[in-house]
Write an enzyme that holds these catalytic residues in place. Structure first.
Site, PDB file in Angstrom:
ATOM      1  N   GLN A 228      26.655  -7.213 -25.318  1.00  0.00           N
ATOM      2  CA  GLN A 228      26.690  -6.462 -26.570  1.00  0.00           C
ATOM      3  C   GLN A 228      27.755  -5.365 -26.510  1.00  0.00           C
ATOM      4  O   GLN A 228      27.922  -4.702 -25.483  1.00  0.00           O
ATOM      5  CB  GLN A 228      25.322  -5.819 -26.841  1.00  0.00           C
ATOM      6  CG  GLN A 228      24.207  -6.817 -27.106  1.00  0.00           C
ATOM      7  CD  GLN A 228      24.243  -7.416 -28.497  1.00  0.00           C
ATOM      8  OE1 GLN A 228      25.102  -7.105 -29.310  1.00  0.00           O
ATOM      9  NE2 GLN A 228      23.299  -8.304 -28.779  1.00  0.00           N
TER      10      GLN A 228
ATOM     11  N   GLU B 151      22.019 -21.651 -20.848  1.00  0.00           N
ATOM     12  CA  GLU B 151      23.292 -21.152 -21.365  1.00  0.00           C
ATOM     13  C   GLU B 151      24.374 -22.207 -21.126  1.00  0.00           C
ATOM     14  O   GLU B 151      24.366 -22.883 -20.088  1.00  0.00           O
ATOM     15  CB  GLU B 151      23.667 -19.835 -20.673  1.00  0.00           C
ATOM     16  CG  GLU B 151      25.059 -19.312 -20.926  1.00  0.00           C
ATOM     17  CD  GLU B 151      25.336 -19.053 -22.395  1.00  0.00           C
ATOM     18  OE1 GLU B 151      26.356 -19.561 -22.880  1.00  0.00           O
ATOM     19  OE2 GLU B 151      24.534 -18.358 -23.044  1.00  0.00           O
TER      20      GLU B 151
ATOM     21  N   ASN C 125      18.764 -15.944 -28.931  1.00  0.00           N
ATOM     22  CA  ASN C 125      19.799 -14.943 -29.188  1.00  0.00           C
ATOM     23  C   ASN C 125      21.134 -15.665 -29.374  1.00  0.00           C
ATOM     24  O   ASN C 125      22.019 -15.616 -28.524  1.00  0.00           O
ATOM     25  CB  ASN C 125      19.877 -13.958 -28.016  1.00  0.00           C
ATOM     26  CG  ASN C 125      20.784 -12.770 -28.312  1.00  0.00           C
ATOM     27  OD1 ASN C 125      21.184 -12.558 -29.456  1.00  0.00           O
ATOM     28  ND2 ASN C 125      21.121 -12.020 -27.287  1.00  0.00           N
TER      29      ASN C 125
ATOM     30  N   CYS D 288      22.428 -11.577 -35.172  1.00  0.00           N
ATOM     31  CA  CYS D 288      23.502 -10.631 -35.456  1.00  0.00           C
ATOM     32  C   CYS D 288      24.061 -10.809 -36.859  1.00  0.00           C
ATOM     33  O   CYS D 288      24.862 -10.004 -37.333  1.00  0.00           O
ATOM     34  CB  CYS D 288      24.633 -10.772 -34.428  1.00  0.00           C
ATOM     35  SG  CYS D 288      25.402 -12.398 -34.408  1.00  0.00           S
TER      36      CYS D 288
END
Length: 450
Positions: free
Chosen positions: A272, A322, A372, A400
């Site tokens: 972030q 991931e 996320n 986001c």
């Protein structure tokens, strides 16, 4: 950050075209300047115009900014409810402010193009439209969200490329060499700097000379550079697998601390950009998940593993998935470095790996998923897999860009009783977190339960 504005005479109106519809009317109400056309970009007004485009709320009181974003949050929830997919009561929590309002960005990308003065080696951010041929680059020196050390390195880079005989690369086929720089920093103001070039724009000997110039200029800049990287990339953007990051100076990694977890950051790792607010975000997300020592966490799109690592001391175990190999390497290192033994990380696309993971977790008594993703959300196949798993009772979705069409579709698919034959989730909590002061953007934590 590349900003494409449709016409210099209508910069703010064009900005509003790319602003969530539910937020535009509030901008019109609260920012008087939005109702006025600005003149074409000139030497005198370029910095103010760039500020209006990048940080349209820069001159608004911070309390008003938070009120504006809470209104936007209510409208996002209203949009979800209007689709008749969630009849449950949804609690909208008070917006959590950013600890820092200015100089909060830990990562910036500066590009090259013709400036207002005609110099085609100007470093900064773009305004204008490629289709209309009026794109100009404006130096970011007046943007208050950017750290002074980042601004310094953008100026050093501009002087470097102007002193170099090699051409700037404005697009991938113009024969130019110099491209963008990426500046990352931690809270100690230690810096990782990445210089990206186009390999077709220089001979092998010219490229080697450019590396010496890069070392000389940046290492004598006075900035606290810990890592200096060079990447020769032929595409718009390259991962380390596509075009390796060559270390020209210093250490391979930066290190950042989030709460009490030390995180290793590679050149292409995601972290972030507002670290102080990220701590607030992660604390809120973990709190809303109702974790216990019997919980198993699924960390989907796990990046460098920060959610798993922060959750690890509250739960039975965590599994992160991931698709970026360097991020998985960082996550595995981070777990070991922080003496965390109940987290495992899997390389691959979440959609392909999750089914196998869920088969191995068939005995989990309390399964919680964190999602996320990037701005585009996740695919429908992933939503199907999550819905079909009867052990999964709670999903914490960190968005986001909650107004994005794909994100809204994710929310609808999770809650719709008509999506498939599985039991739907209900949207129970929404927590806005201001990760991006001075802008219209706001991070949302959405909790889905069944």
């Amino acid at each position: 950050m590349t900003l494409l504005i449709s016409h210099p005479q209508k910069l703010l109106f064009s900005y509003l075209k790319n602003t969530p519809q539910c937020l535009r009317k509030h901008l019109h109400e609260i920012i008087p300047q939005v109702k006025k056309e600005l003149p074409a970009v000139t030497t005198e007004n370029q910095y103010e115009i760039l500020s209006r485009v990048v940080a349209p709320l820069w001159d608004m009181d911070y309390a008003e900014q938070l009120m504006l974003k809470k209104k936007w949050t209510r409208e996002i929830v209203g949009t979800i409810k209007s689709r008749r997919i969630s009849k449950s009561k949804t609690r909208i929590h008070e917006i959590l402010p950013s600890p820092l309002i200015e100089s909060y960005r830990s990562k910036d990308e500066f590009s090259i193009r013709r400036g207002v003065d005609g110099n085609d080696k100007t470093v900064g951010f773009f305004v204008g439209s490629p289709s209309e041929g009026n794109v100009v680059c404006v130096q970011p020196i007046k943007l208050v969200s950017i750290k002074d050390s980042h601004l310094l390195l953008a100026e050093v880079y501009q002087q470097l490329i102007r002193d170099s005989p090699l051409k700037a690369c404005h697009d991938l086929h113009d024969g130019g060499y110099w491209r963008n720089i990426v500046v990352r920093s931690n809270r100690k103001n230690e810096i990782m700097l990445i210089v990206v070039v186009h390999p077709a724009g220089a001979s092998t000997s010219d490229m080697e000379e450019s590396k010496e110039l890069i070392r000389d200029r940046f290492l004598s800049s006075g900035a606290n550079i810990k890592s200096l990287y060079f990447q020769a990339c032929k595409n718009v953007r390259c991962t380390d697998d596509q075009a390796s990051f060559e270390l020209l100076y210093g250490e391979k990694f930066l290190y950042e601390t989030i709460d009490d977890i030390t995180v290793r950051v590679s050149p292409d790792s995601f972290l972030q950009v507002n670290i102080e607010a990220a701590e607030t975000l992660y604390d809120a997300a973990l709190g809303l998940a109702n974790l216990t020592d019997k919980t198993t966490v699924l960390d989907l799109c796990s990046g460098t593993g920060i959610i798993s690592l922060l959750a690890s001391r509250r739960v039975r175990g965590c599994v992160g998935i991931e698709s970026i190999s360097s991020a998985i390497d960082d996550a595995i290192f981070n777990a070991s470095y922080n003496s965390i033994t109940n987290c495992s990380f899997i390389l691959g696309r979440v959609e392909k790996k999750l089914k196998g993971v869920l088969k191995e977790l068939y005995l989990a008594s309390d399964l919680v998923a964190f999602i996320n993703p990037g701005r585009g959300g996740v695919g429908q196949n992933l939503i199907k897999t999550l819905r079909k798993n009867h052990l999964l009772r709670r999903i914490v979705y960190v968005s986001c860009k909650a107004e994005h069409t794909n994100a809204l579709r994710n929310f609808e698919d999770l809650c719709s009783p008509f999506f498939d034959k599985s039991s739907p989730f209900f949207l129970t909590d929404v927590q806005p977190v201001d990760m991006f002061p001075l802008t219209s953007h706001c991070e949302l934590i959405l909790v889905f339960q069944r």
